[in-house]
Design an enzyme around this catalytic site. Structure first.
Site, mmCIF file in Angstrom:
data_model
loop_
_atom_site.group_PDB
_atom_site.id
_atom_site.type_symbol
_atom_site.label_atom_id
_atom_site.label_comp_id
_atom_site.label_asym_id
_atom_site.label_seq_id
_atom_site.Cartn_x
_atom_site.Cartn_y
_atom_site.Cartn_z
ATOM 1 N N ALA A 136 0.823 -1.194 0.000
ATOM 2 C CA ALA A 136 0.000 0.000 0.000
ATOM 3 C C ALA A 136 0.862 1.250 0.000
ATOM 4 C CB ALA A 136 -0.913 -0.018 1.221
ATOM 5 N N PRO A 185 6.725 5.374 4.419
ATOM 6 C CA PRO A 185 6.000 4.369 3.646
ATOM 7 C C PRO A 185 5.057 3.584 4.556
ATOM 8 C CG PRO A 185 8.207 3.578 4.132
ATOM 9 C CD PRO A 185 8.110 4.972 4.709
ATOM 10 N N CYS A 186 4.049 2.993 3.960
ATOM 11 C CA CYS A 186 3.165 2.120 4.721
ATOM 12 C C CYS A 186 3.956 0.953 5.260
ATOM 13 C CB CYS A 186 2.064 1.581 3.815
ATOM 14 S SG CYS A 186 0.744 2.746 3.682
ATOM 15 N N PRO A 187 3.670 0.435 6.416
ATOM 16 C CA PRO A 187 2.550 0.846 7.276
ATOM 17 C C PRO A 187 2.982 1.778 8.394
ATOM 18 C CG PRO A 187 3.439 -1.219 8.045
ATOM 19 C CD PRO A 187 4.359 -0.730 6.958
#
Ligand code: SF4
Ligand code: SF4
Lengths: 235, 422, 80
Positions: B199, C17-19
């Site tokens: 994501a 960046p995720c998460p």
């Protein structure tokens, strides 16, 4: 004294073999009844044919050779000599034509094999008193080594003693008579109760019995599991 | 510990006893050959960081509750009662192991310490003593999947914003784009390839550019690839997170599922999805294929610094993707140096098993245990350190900062995207 | 940026960046009282799905989401 000799040389042997075989079989069945693992546990890159490499890994201890050559040397010597001893003991029951493909006298090795085994065992034992192997070890590891050492030492002593003192009375034929009688369920220890010499046999058998009875409950089960485990890694 | 909890934990333990697991637990001869294999031990020589010691923490409980020896003579094998103390030991053992399986290569029996640690992780979950953060991430991930219908809208919106950046890397002429085609296609039934990303923009943009350049009929997954369920060692959540990707792939009838640069995601998808009508490949595999088939052309003159490549454990040693990254780097014209003569002996970056996701909490341990990794990289004198896993990337970047290393850590897929020739 | 929402803590998560954004927020929310509001600013598009999902599993409430050219701004009320 005679009673003790008899107990060790007859009922205890039966008991040991019973515990050894039934225990081992139950343990193996227990493992085989467990559910399959749903996916691979392989390590890559793979080499084909994987069964051949599996045999290679299992019987030549490939990874040990690479990562701990000294230990590997003793492991190889130890396991090989152990195999020879099994053959030697089989031949004390009767002649096996197939085992004489490479001709040798019975009992093979003249006690030297036992000596080599003892040296390897001492090496294994000493390793376990030094970190980091010491930190991994549990009592079982020491007891097994000590038991084996005692069994082996008295076993090879029987042969050595014979050559040193010129004992004539307890030779291959006598052992055969005794072991065959055990095998035929008509135990007769008169073959091997010569005074002065038989105590070594009794001690040898006693420790070997203990080892056999310990076998199914110990890590020595690796003798059966090494092959399937190595196959898992090879895929 | 209450008797009831203990019984539950023992049941959990039992649920892990597959045939291989039982053999792993019965076999170890405590020979110690695996000792130098573990990067944690090699960096910090303490007994508790040796693979066999870790495994023994679990094995002692096994002996106590599942073996006759442990019941008759517990002292022989140092069998242990399961209590709070043991839980602490389990935590220490499991969360200082990255599951790299380097020790498995050393062991004469091939004992898989990662598998044994998965018991420890499950017991910790059962006792509510696992790292909260990992469970939180797994729950969020599961919940995202359940609420996918509500979130589709915002997800697509987010993607729209990335399109320009994709086009910057690879221009799609109006004529090339068939009706309805976009730089980041999503939910396309009948596409050939389903790309499962993370994501984040860095995982989508370069990949999209390369797919478009190769003229691939692809579609982006709604779901993220990373499987936090696997990190925390929860089989149910692992399966939930995995299954929805499998379902999506089957719904869209794709022929191939391509997993982004994420080691755990790749191994879980490749090895645990069972037999399916689609193939599972890593993005590195796919890129190598495009180059080999001449679908994309790369500028060979861009990399003028020495390059090395870190094989992510779950992708190489445990997943089998070894030749593809080397081929790609060669095609990028790299002055390439191997980290380890035989890739199966590559040191773990020290960030696997959920350690990186746990962030600052594990930072100190991660840096100390990665000493051997830092040395290994520095020996190559490479200036670019490429890798193909998000986790490794994050950890390697931390290491390079911590040890003041003069290397730039890069994603291999980005390097490919940057070298595309229009 | 917001007239009606009273922000008690601002978290700058830009560039992560995720998460990482939800990791940071799940820690950060423990620093405010129940009923107070955190303003979290991230740049990663993954946050658009991560934050609502996190809010649902952790039982907190997202009051509002704003999108600017470069950033996503979440107003999160601690309710649990
Ligand atoms: S799997 Fe890796 S981290 Fe875990 S014990 Fe083995 S070598 Fe160490
Ligand atoms: S190498 Fe294998 S058998 Fe030896 S201590 Fe390590 S895990 Fe046990």
């Amino acid at each position: 004294m005679d009673t003790i000799y008899y107990l060790v040389l007859v009922p205890m042997i039966y008991l040991a073999f019973f515990v050894f075989s039934v225990g081992t079989i139950i343990r193996l069945i227990n493992i085989w009844r467990k559910p399959k693992f749903p996916t691979t546990l392989q390590i890559y890159p793979e080499k084909k044919p994987s069964w051949l490499w599996t045999l290679f890994d299992t019987f030549l201890l490939n990874s040990a050779r690479r990562h701990n050559p000294v230990l590997w040397f003793f492991l190889m010597v130890f396991h090989f000599c152990f195999l020879l001893l099994i053959i030697g003991h089989l031949e004390l029951i009767k002649d096996f034509r197939i085992l004489q493909i490479i001709e040798h006298e019975i009992f093979l090795g003249k006690g030297f094999i036992g000596l080599i085994l003892s040296i390897s065992l001492i090496f294994f034992l000493f390793r376990r008193f030094v970190s980091p192997t010491k930190d991994l070890s549990v009592p079982e590891d020491y007891y097994l080594l000590i038991l084996l050492f005692l069994a082996v030492i008295f076993g090879s002593e029987m042969d050595w003693a014979r050559t040193l003192y010129g004992y004539e009375e307890m030779g291959v034929e006598d052992y055969r008579g005794y072991l065959m009688s055990l095998f035929l369920l008509k135990p007769d220890i008169s073959f091997v109760d010569a005074p002065g010499h038989s105590f070594m046999l009794v001690l040898h058998v006693f420790f070997a019995n203990l080892f056999l009875m310990f076998f199914p409950f110990s890590k020595i089960i690796h003798s059966f599991l090494s092959l399937p485990l190595n196959k898992l890694r090879r895929g | 510990m209450e008797e009831k909890l203990r019984e539950e934990l023992i049941k959990l333990f039992e649920s892990k006893l597959s045939k291989p697991m039982q053999m792993y637990l019965e076999t170890c001869s405590r020979c110690g050959i695996c000792t130098p294999a573990c990067h944690a031990y090699a960096s910090m020589p303490q007994a508790k960081y040796t693979p066999a010691y870790r495994a023994e923490v679990v094995r002692r409980i096994f002996k106590k509750y599942f073996k006759l020896q442990g019941k008759i003579a517990p002292a022989l094998g140092a069998a242990k009662v399961l209590d709070e103390n043991t839980l602490d030991e389990l935590y220490e053992a499991a969360y200082s192991c990255t599951g790299c399986r380097r020790c498995m290569v050393y062991c004469p029996f091939g004992i898989d310490t990662q598998q044994i640690m998965s018991i420890a992780k499950l017991l910790l979950i059962g006792a509510n003593a696992e790292p909260e953060l990992l469970t939180m991430l797994a729950d969020v991930s599961v919940s995202k999947g359940e609420g996918i219908e509500d979130m589709k809208e915002s997800f697509m919106q987010g993607l729209k914003r990335l399109e320009d950046q994709v086009l910057e890397k690879w221009k799609m002429e109006a004529g090339e784009m068939e009706a309805g085609e976009t730089p980041i296609p999503i939910d396309v039934e009948g596409a050939d390839l389903l790309y499962v990303a993370l994501a984040g923009a860095h995982s989508i943009i370069p990949a999209a550019a390369v797919f478009n350049a190769a003229g691939e009929k692809w579609t982006l997954s709604f779901f993220e690839a990373v499987n936090f369920g696997a990190f925390v060692g929860d089989p149910t959540k692992t399966k939930l997170i995995l299954d929805r990707i499998v379902n999506e792939a089957n719904r869209l009838k794709v022929k191939e599922v391509c997993i982004c640069e994420c080691g755990t995601a790749f191994r879980v998808m490749k090895q645990m999805s069972g037999s399916q009508p689609f193939e599972v490949s890593s993005i590195t595999d796919v890129h190598a294929k495009y180059i080999r088939e001449g679908k994309i052309k790369l500028d060979k003159s861009k990399l003028n610094l020495p390059v090395t490549y870190h094989d992510p454990c779950q992708i190489a040693r445990n997943g089998g993707v070894i030749d593809a990254p080397r081929y790609v780097l060669q095609q990028l014209g790299a002055d390439y140096r191997e980290l380890s003569a035989d890739p199966k002996y590559n040191w773990c970056c020290g960030g696997g098993g959920g350690l990186v996701a746990m962030g600052d909490e594990t930072h100190d341990f991660r840096m100390k245990s990665a000493k051997v990794k830092a040395d290994q990289v520095q020996q190559t004198e490479a200036k670019i350190l490429a890798t193909a896993c998000e986790n490794c990337h994050a950890q390697l970047s931390d290491i390079s900062k911590h040890y003041n290393m003069d290397v730039e850590v890069k994603y291999l897929s980005s390097m490919v995207a940057d070298a595309l020739i229009q | 940026m917001s007239d009606e929402i009273n922000v008690d803590k601002v978290m700058d998560l830009k560039g992560m960046p995720c998460p990482m954004p939800i990791v940071k927020v799940s820690k950060g929310i423990k620093d405010v009282e129940v009923g107070q509001v955190i303003q979290a600013i991230s740049t990663d598009p993954g946050s658009l799905t991560d934050f609502p999902a996190w809010a649902r599993t952790s039982g907190n409430e997202i009051l509002k989401t704003e999108q600017t050219e470069e950033e996503f701004v979440f107003y999160i009320k601690r309710t649990a």
